[in-house]
Scaffold this active site. Structure first.
Site, PDB file in Angstrom:
ATOM      1  N   ASP A 114      -2.536  -1.132   9.945  1.00 38.93           N
ATOM      2  CA  ASP A 114      -2.630  -1.205   8.479  1.00 38.93           C
ATOM      3  C   ASP A 114      -3.181  -2.546   7.983  1.00 38.93           C
ATOM      4  O   ASP A 114      -3.383  -2.722   6.782  1.00 38.93           O
ATOM      5  CB  ASP A 114      -1.233  -1.030   7.843  1.00 38.93           C
ATOM      6  CG  ASP A 114      -0.677   0.369   8.005  1.00 38.93           C
ATOM      7  OD1 ASP A 114      -1.461   1.300   8.297  1.00 38.93           O
ATOM      8  OD2 ASP A 114       0.542   0.539   7.831  1.00 38.93           O
TER       9      ASP A 114
ATOM     10  N   LYS B 202       0.837  -1.207   0.000  1.00 42.69           N
ATOM     11  CA  LYS B 202       0.000   0.000   0.000  1.00 42.69           C
ATOM     12  C   LYS B 202       0.866   1.248   0.000  1.00 42.69           C
ATOM     13  O   LYS B 202       2.010   1.240   0.472  1.00 42.69           O
ATOM     14  CB  LYS B 202      -0.960   0.044   1.194  1.00 42.69           C
ATOM     15  CG  LYS B 202      -0.294   0.184   2.571  1.00 42.69           C
ATOM     16  CD  LYS B 202      -0.114   1.631   3.038  1.00 42.69           C
ATOM     17  CE  LYS B 202       0.640   1.749   4.349  1.00 42.69           C
ATOM     18  NZ  LYS B 202       1.724   2.695   4.348  1.00 42.69           N
TER      19      LYS B 202
HETATM   20  P1  ATP Z   1       4.587  -0.342   9.007  1.00 42.66           P
HETATM   21  O1  ATP Z   1       3.679  -1.432   8.454  1.00 42.66           O
HETATM   22  O2  ATP Z   1       4.842  -0.470  10.470  1.00 42.66           O
HETATM   23  O3  ATP Z   1       4.250   1.033   8.535  1.00 42.66           O
HETATM   24  P2  ATP Z   1       6.593  -0.611   7.021  1.00 42.66           P
HETATM   25  O4  ATP Z   1       5.557  -0.631   5.968  1.00 42.66           O
HETATM   26  O5  ATP Z   1       7.563   0.504   6.942  1.00 42.66           O
HETATM   27  O6  ATP Z   1       5.995  -0.661   8.429  1.00 42.66           O
HETATM   28  P3  ATP Z   1       7.125  -3.488   7.068  1.00 42.66           P
HETATM   29  O7  ATP Z   1       7.797  -4.073   5.874  1.00 42.66           O
HETATM   30  O8  ATP Z   1       5.701  -3.813   7.274  1.00 42.66           O
HETATM   31  O9  ATP Z   1       7.418  -1.934   7.009  1.00 42.66           O
HETATM   32  O10 ATP Z   1       7.999  -3.954   8.323  1.00 42.66           O
HETATM   33  C1  ATP Z   1       8.094  -3.296   9.547  1.00 42.66           C
HETATM   34  C2  ATP Z   1       8.796  -4.226  10.545  1.00 42.66           C
HETATM   35  O11 ATP Z   1       7.930  -5.326  10.855  1.00 42.66           O
HETATM   36  C3  ATP Z   1      10.079  -4.850  10.023  1.00 42.66           C
HETATM   37  O12 ATP Z   1      11.184  -4.161  10.527  1.00 42.66           O
HETATM   38  C4  ATP Z   1      10.062  -6.296  10.504  1.00 42.66           C
HETATM   39  O13 ATP Z   1      11.027  -6.530  11.492  1.00 42.66           O
HETATM   40  C5  ATP Z   1       8.686  -6.526  11.114  1.00 42.66           C
HETATM   41  N1  ATP Z   1       7.942  -7.638  10.476  1.00 42.66           N
HETATM   42  C6  ATP Z   1       7.225  -8.572  11.114  1.00 42.66           C
HETATM   43  N2  ATP Z   1       6.649  -9.417  10.249  1.00 42.66           N
HETATM   44  C7  ATP Z   1       6.984  -9.015   9.018  1.00 42.66           C
HETATM   45  C8  ATP Z   1       6.694  -9.491   7.694  1.00 42.66           C
HETATM   46  N3  ATP Z   1       5.929 -10.562   7.473  1.00 42.66           N
HETATM   47  N4  ATP Z   1       7.208  -8.816   6.662  1.00 42.66           N
HETATM   48  C9  ATP Z   1       7.971  -7.715   6.875  1.00 42.66           C
HETATM   49  N5  ATP Z   1       8.290  -7.244   8.093  1.00 42.66           N
HETATM   50  C10 ATP Z   1       7.810  -7.880   9.162  1.00 42.66           C
END
Ligand code: ATP
Length: 317
Positions: free
Chosen positions: A153, A20
């Site tokens: 989210d 997203k």
């Molecule tokens: P947010 O969803 O908090 O806005 P983001 O979009 O910047 O974060 P994500 O890729 O969702 O980033 O990952 C945030 C953190 O969640 C990562 O640092 C990771 O350690 C943790 N995490 C837990 N499960 C997952 C997963 N399945 N995929 C990616 N990251 C994960």
């Protein structure tokens, strides 16, 4: 979103989980519960992780792709029970009163900690996949409730398309979007931790370096632009209250935003809490050209041309 499944599936269930962006991200003041009130417009794009669920004994999780090496840190995905996928499986099993037996596999394509909610998308996809595998037949409202417990989210990961998010982002309602838009996503350097960016925004507001607010910026201009359907109108309405904080933590992102605009983007903004930069192209061919130009500009680690809106987590037949 509905699985349409009858009974328990014996074979692999494969679910696509889209990344997203936020075409509007209004952030209110810090609430007493530690969250910020949001008025955001989520937009699902054609960059997917894939979650596969197979019958198993107990829970197991295998990861491949982006951020799944052996290092640790915000750019890395844990493969233990702290992974959102694992938590989603346990939560659905508990709520449905079934044993959490599944062999889960996540193929990651969405950059980790990039502001693209890849982890949330994976969690939403896991709920959909296991609902089919286990034949739990959770209704839409049940899945949305479980999703909200997993993260702000995650409900949008189920709904997809374009949706307004309120509360801390977990209350989602579909938005009318009369078009298809073409974007280039540029990933610049290491990931950013979402809590760190919120903390920086609170600090900048407390010091008066960005205007303090009594509530999140309303999304009306972007909602009107989405109804109108043109890329130019959407470009003029894009907004992200988190951007000054992300730029303060990562000054190199200013150069990345400028590079996108210089290369022909109608507008560019930081996606969510960053550091991904989303550049809006005038049309599909423009996105291909923009991606090629930005790939050679030396400011992004990875560049991807994507389109949207696309559906939320869905079973691949
Ligand atoms: P947010 O969803 O908090 O806005 P983001 O979009 O910047 O974060 P994500 O890729 O969702 O980033 O990952 C945030 C953190 O969640 C990562 O640092 C990771 O350690 C943790 N995490 C837990 N499960 C997952 C997963 N399945 N995929 C990616 N990251 C994960």
């Amino acid at each position: 979103m509905s699985s349409g499944a009858t009974g328990t599936a014996r074979e692999a269930v494969v679910v696509r989980a889209p990344a997203k962006m936020n075409v509007h991200l209004g952030v209110g003041p810090l609430r007493a519960d530690g969250f910020h009130g949001l008025a955001t417009v989520y937009f699902a794009v054609s960059l997917h992780d894939t979650v596969t669920a197979r019958p198993g004994e107990g829970l197991s999780l295998r990861l491949s792709g982006e951020g799944t090496g052996t290092a640790s840190g915000p750019g890395q995905v844990p493969s233990d029970r702290t992974n959102l996928v694992w938590r989603a499986a346990e939560l659905l099993a508990e709520s449905a009163g079934v044993r959490p037996d599944a062999d889960l596999e996540v193929a990651k394509n969405i950059p980790v900690a990039g502001g693209l909610a890849g982890g949330s998308a994976d969690a939403a996809a896991t709920l959909v996949a296991l609902d089919v595998l286990w034949g739990t037949r959770a209704g839409r409202e049940d899945l949305l409730r479980l999703a909200a417990q997993l993260g702000s989210d995650v409900p949008f990961g189920l709904v997809g398309g374009v949706a307004l998010g309120t509360g801390r982002g977990e209350h989602v309602s579909p938005v009318l979007a009369a078009g298809r838009w073409h974007w280039v996503l540029g990933m610049a350097g290491e990931g950013l931790s979402t809590p760190a960016v919120y903390g920086e925004l609170d600090r900048l507001r407390a010091e008066g370096r960005v205007p303090d607010v009594t509530g999140p910026t309303p999304p009306d201009p972007v909602l009107a632009a989405l109804r109108a359907g043109t890329a130019a109108e959407l470009a003029a309405a894009l907004s992200n209250d988190m951007q000054p904080a992300a730029l303060n933590l990562r000054p190199d992102l200013r150069r990345a935003l400028r590079a996108a605009e210089d290369a022909g983007a109608l507008a560019a903004l930081v996606s969510g809490s960053g550091p991904t930069v989303a550049a809006l192209a005038p049309d599909e061919q423009g996105a291909v050209r923009l991606a090629a130009e930005l790939a050679g500009a030396g400011v992004f680690r990875t560049v991807r041309a994507v389109t949207g809106p696309v559906p939320g987590a869905h079973v691949v037949p």
